[in-house]
Design a protein around this motif. Structure first.
Motif, PDB file in Angstrom:
ATOM      1  N   LEU A 179     -15.426  59.231  -7.916  1.00 35.06           N
ATOM      2  CA  LEU A 179     -16.388  59.704  -7.026  1.00 35.06           C
ATOM      3  C   LEU A 179     -17.590  59.682  -8.108  1.00 35.06           C
ATOM      4  O   LEU A 179     -18.633  58.958  -8.024  1.00 35.06           O
ATOM      5  N   ALA A 238     -21.134  58.599  -6.553  1.00 33.63           N
ATOM      6  CA  ALA A 238     -21.093  58.381  -5.071  1.00 33.63           C
ATOM      7  C   ALA A 238     -21.900  59.252  -4.174  1.00 33.63           C
ATOM      8  O   ALA A 238     -22.095  60.649  -4.638  1.00 33.63           O
ATOM      9  N   PRO A 255     -22.696  60.120  -0.402  1.00 31.05           N
ATOM     10  CA  PRO A 255     -22.405  59.757   1.159  1.00 31.05           C
ATOM     11  C   PRO A 255     -23.497  59.817   1.956  1.00 31.05           C
ATOM     12  O   PRO A 255     -24.413  60.863   1.935  1.00 31.05           O
ATOM     13  N   ALA A 301     -20.731  55.801   0.619  1.00 32.94           N
ATOM     14  CA  ALA A 301     -21.008  56.476  -0.251  1.00 32.94           C
ATOM     15  C   ALA A 301     -21.449  55.783  -1.350  1.00 32.94           C
ATOM     16  O   ALA A 301     -21.677  56.167  -2.640  1.00 32.94           O
ATOM     17  N   GLU A 321     -14.375  54.004  -1.143  1.00 30.27           N
ATOM     18  CA  GLU A 321     -13.981  54.238   0.213  1.00 30.27           C
ATOM     19  C   GLU A 321     -12.724  54.733   0.205  1.00 30.27           C
ATOM     20  O   GLU A 321     -12.296  55.706   0.989  1.00 30.27           O
ATOM     21  N   MET A 373     -12.857  58.554  -0.708  1.00 25.00           N
ATOM     22  CA  MET A 373     -13.391  59.391   0.419  1.00 25.00           C
ATOM     23  C   MET A 373     -12.304  59.655   1.762  1.00 25.00           C
ATOM     24  O   MET A 373     -12.349  60.869   2.043  1.00 25.00           O
ATOM     25  N   VAL A 410     -10.282  62.196  -0.074  1.00 19.66           N
ATOM     26  CA  VAL A 410     -10.878  63.640   0.057  1.00 19.66           C
ATOM     27  C   VAL A 410     -10.307  64.421   1.183  1.00 19.66           C
ATOM     28  O   VAL A 410      -9.870  65.352   1.170  1.00 19.66           O
TER      29      VAL A 410
END
Ligand SMILES: [Zn+2]
Ligand SMILES: [Zn+2]
Length: 154
Positions: A55, A60, A62, A76, A90, A93, A96
């Motif tokens: 990220l 990134a 979002p 993001a 992708e 995320m 996460v």
């Protein structure tokens, strides 16, 4: 994986945005797969480091977006970012959410004989064992069926 395989995959996942369609794009996507596999083989703290590094590297950011016939969802990266970067973000995320909900055990390696594909088990009862190629699940069902048939009658 070839460029043609990549096309099929992106089509199936309805992945939009820029494409280079060249060898360096393919190489970057292959490297990404190796990088992501590392997350599957890590403990939680290591996985978090890898996810955060993806990220951070991609910067990134979002944003809720709507495109094609999708309703609002998170992107993001911008559609112009290189494919491997967009795929990485992708995946990061999605991971996460997996970490945040304490469900890292849903990351598995396919149970198919000799298959090393990674599986994100999103089934409600966490019962998914095989990768999404369909081949492994079919093969294992056939094998189990043959084994049952070859057992002597009791
Ligand atoms: Zn989208
Ligand atoms: Zn498999």
């Amino acid at each position: 994986m070839t460029l043609a395989d990549l096309d099929v995959f992106l089509d199936r996942e309805r992945f939009t945005g820029s494409r280079a369609h060249n060898d360096s794009e393919l190489r970057d996507v292959r490297q990404l797969r190796v990088r992501l596999r590392g997350i599957w083989e890590s403990n939680e703290d290591e996985a978090v480091q890898l996810i955060n590094s993806i990220l951070r590297t991609a910067r990134a950011l979002p944003q809720l977006v709507k495109h094609d016939d999708w309703d609002y969802h998170l992107h993001a990266t911008t559609p112009e970012a290189p494919l491997a970067e967009r795929m990485a973000v992708e995946a990061a995320m999605a991971l996460v959410d997996v970490v945040r909900t304490g469900e890292l055990q849903r990351l598995r390696v396919c149970a198919g004989n000799g298959c090393r594909a990674v599986v994100l088990d999103s089934s409600r009862n966490r019962s998914r064992l095989y990768c999404n190629t369909g081949n492994c699940a079919n093969r294992e069902h056939v094998r189990a069926y043959r084994e049952r048939r070859s057992q002597p009658e009791a």
